[in-house]
Design a protein around this motif. Structure first.
Motif, PDB file in Angstrom:
ATOM      1  N   GLN A  66      -0.227   5.500  -9.740  1.00 41.26           N
ATOM      2  CA  GLN A  66      -1.702   5.493 -10.076  1.00 41.26           C
ATOM      3  C   GLN A  66      -2.355   4.841  -8.849  1.00 41.26           C
ATOM      4  N   GLU A  70      -5.632   6.519  -6.263  1.00 41.88           N
ATOM      5  CA  GLU A  70      -6.806   5.700  -6.238  1.00 41.88           C
ATOM      6  C   GLU A  70      -6.927   5.876  -4.373  1.00 41.88           C
ATOM      7  N   THR A  71      -5.697   6.416  -3.727  1.00 44.96           N
ATOM      8  CA  THR A  71      -5.737   6.379  -2.254  1.00 44.96           C
ATOM      9  C   THR A  71      -5.713   7.810  -1.904  1.00 44.96           C
ATOM     10  N   ARG A 450      -8.379   2.572   1.035  1.00 46.02           N
ATOM     11  CA  ARG A 450     -10.025   3.110   0.449  1.00 46.02           C
ATOM     12  C   ARG A 450     -10.397   4.281   1.252  1.00 46.02           C
ATOM     13  N   LYS A 453      -9.104   7.817   0.898  1.00 45.58           N
ATOM     14  CA  LYS A 453      -9.431   8.252  -0.580  1.00 45.58           C
ATOM     15  C   LYS A 453     -10.814   9.100   0.023  1.00 45.58           C
TER      16      LYS A 453
END
Length: 465
Positions: A66, A70-71, A450, A453
């Motif tokens: 997961q 998210e990355t 972050r 992504k």
């Protein structure tokens, strides 16, 4: 300026089974050389931290996948541990290992993360090392059987396979420089290990192509460009020799099917040629790779020898060249490595011009930093701005190479989450995601995660020149 990459570019990261899974002594897994060495000499590991627990991926893989989403991951490389799948090296396949790897692969695919699976990441089963490891021809055959077993079990879903990660490293560290088990210092034995590894690789490629599965097979090489101190012929020759030993010893046979003639001459001259057969050479010739993974961290800088080696000293690569420390080089002080981003461009252009523009991807590139906790924000995450800058600076040079026609398919960072790094243990952290060993392996995305992504979503990044 906007640095754009193709829509189907692989954005992701790389890790390995032994460095992330943990669960080293459960569900049928048997010791690898790392478990054995730690038991024998725990003091040779940073802070005496061994391979038992690593980063707990065995139990937290669903959460981790997961976090990959998210990355910004659309792909991720890990490895199947031989010592988990076939715990004795040969013989019985461990059903619990099959279930685990099936679960990981299925979970990745369900989340849009393409699995890239490597078969050997420095982790010889101890049962195989006890009969001589890569010095023993039986281990070569056992590895080919392990590889075929993996293709048959998982090849219906895994389309990107790799035989070895950085095969030169066990040669250097285990058989030349006393840095990894079995701690041998013997050039001739090192050459035999390298040769047998190449044969094992070619046999795995042969097995894979025979199955006619819908995918590709390659190898992951750490290509470390050798730069001469000057253009003086003696320095240039020294750099050429270093390149032959540390890069082309594997790069040429896996892509062209043959060893460089001038490397063979050097080995002959120093009486360290391996035992080989014509049949082996034919297997290497006829089983070249579909794709190449390139790990790049640092350059190698060399110069001509200043002093002759002691006549009684055991023969080493450094008897043929000296390492050179360039003044005012940019350094990662924690790892002791030079940061030289242009090398990623030089590697790519070399592959374009001298290796048929083979399809490749950057399979590792990363920055290990000690004491990242000092960059923790009030919100509780690590602001690793230096890692973002490091990635950008390398991607700019990769982008330039791609604009000049190199056949690059993707970029994988080392690594997804902080992991155990062999004898260095957890000294340097490399992850997009922090792993807190004091809080039950709690995961926290860093600033770089972050940003990664955004990089993936936007197929590139903008940066002021």
């Amino acid at each position: 300026m906007k640095y754009e990459f193709p829509q189907d570019f692989w954005w992701g990261s790389a890790a390995s089974g032994p460095q992330t899974e943990g669960a080293a002594d459960v569900d049928g897994r048997k010791p690898s050389i790392w478990d054995h060495w730690y038991k024998e000499e725990p003091g040779r590991f940073f802070n005496n931290v061994g391979p038992v627990n690593t980063s707990n991926f065995y139990y937290q893989y669903k959460e981790d996948i997961q976090l990959m989403k998210e990355t910004g991951h659309n792909s991720f490389r890990t490895s199947i541990q031989w010592s988990r799948l076939i715990p004795d090296g040969i013989g019985e396949v461990n059903p619990k290992a099959v279930a685990f790897y099936n679960n990981v692969i299925d979970e990745m695919l369900a989340n849009g993360v393409e699995p890239f699976i490597n078969l050997y990441h420095f982790d010889m089963p101890m049962s195989m090392q006890e009969i001589g490891g890569w010095e023993n021809r039986e281990v070569v055959s056992a590895y080919a059987t392990f590889a075929k077993t993996c293709f048959e079990l998982f090849g219906d879903r895994v389309r990107h396979w790799f035989t070895f990660n950085e095969p030169i490293v066990p040669v250097e560290m285990g058989y030349l420089y006393d840095a990894h088990f079995p701690n041998v210092v013997d050039f001739k034995r090192a050459v035999q290990v390298a040769y047998h590894t190449t044969v094992a690789h070619a046999l795995a490629v042969k097995e894979y192509h025979a199955l006619k599965q819908d995918g590709e097979i390659g190898i992951i090489l750490n290509l470390t460009p050798s730069y001469p101190r000057s253009q003086n012929p003696a320095d240039v020759r020294a750099a050429h020799i270093a390149d032959l030993i540390f890069n082309r010893s594997f790069l040429d046979p896996v892509t062209k099917g043959e060893f460089p003639a001038d490397l063979v001459e050097i080995l002959k001259e120093h009486d360290v040629l391996p035992t080989y057969t014509e049949e082996d050479l034919a297997i290497i010739k006829n089983n070249i790779i579909d794709i190449l993974g390139v790990n790049y961290y640092q350059p190698r800088r060399v110069k001509a020898k200043e002093y002759a080696a002691h006549p009684d000293a055991p023969f080493m690569p450094e008897h043929l060249f000296d390492n050179y420390e360039m003044p005012y080089r940019k350094m990662n002080p924690y790892r002791g490595w030079e940061i030289f981003e242009k090398a990623i461009y030089d590697i790519a252009i070399n592959l374009r011009d001298n290796y048929g523009n083979i399809p490749f991807f950057i399979s590792e590139n990363g920055m290990g930093v000690e004491g990242e906790d000092r960059y923790r924000t009030a919100e509780g995450y690590i602001d690793d701005h230096y890692r973002i800058a490091f990635i950008k600076d390398h991607l700019k040079w990769l982008h330039k190479a791609m604009a000049e026609g190199v056949n690059c398919k993707g970029y994988h960072l080392w690594t997804f989450m902080d992991c155990w790094s062999w004898a260095n243990a957890y000294k340097n952290r490399y992850g997009l995601v922090e792993v807190n060993l004091d809080q039950d392996y709690k995961r926290t995305i860093k600033s770089s995660g972050r940003w990664y992504k955004e990089l993936s979503d936007n197929h590139g990044f903008e940066d002021a020149e």
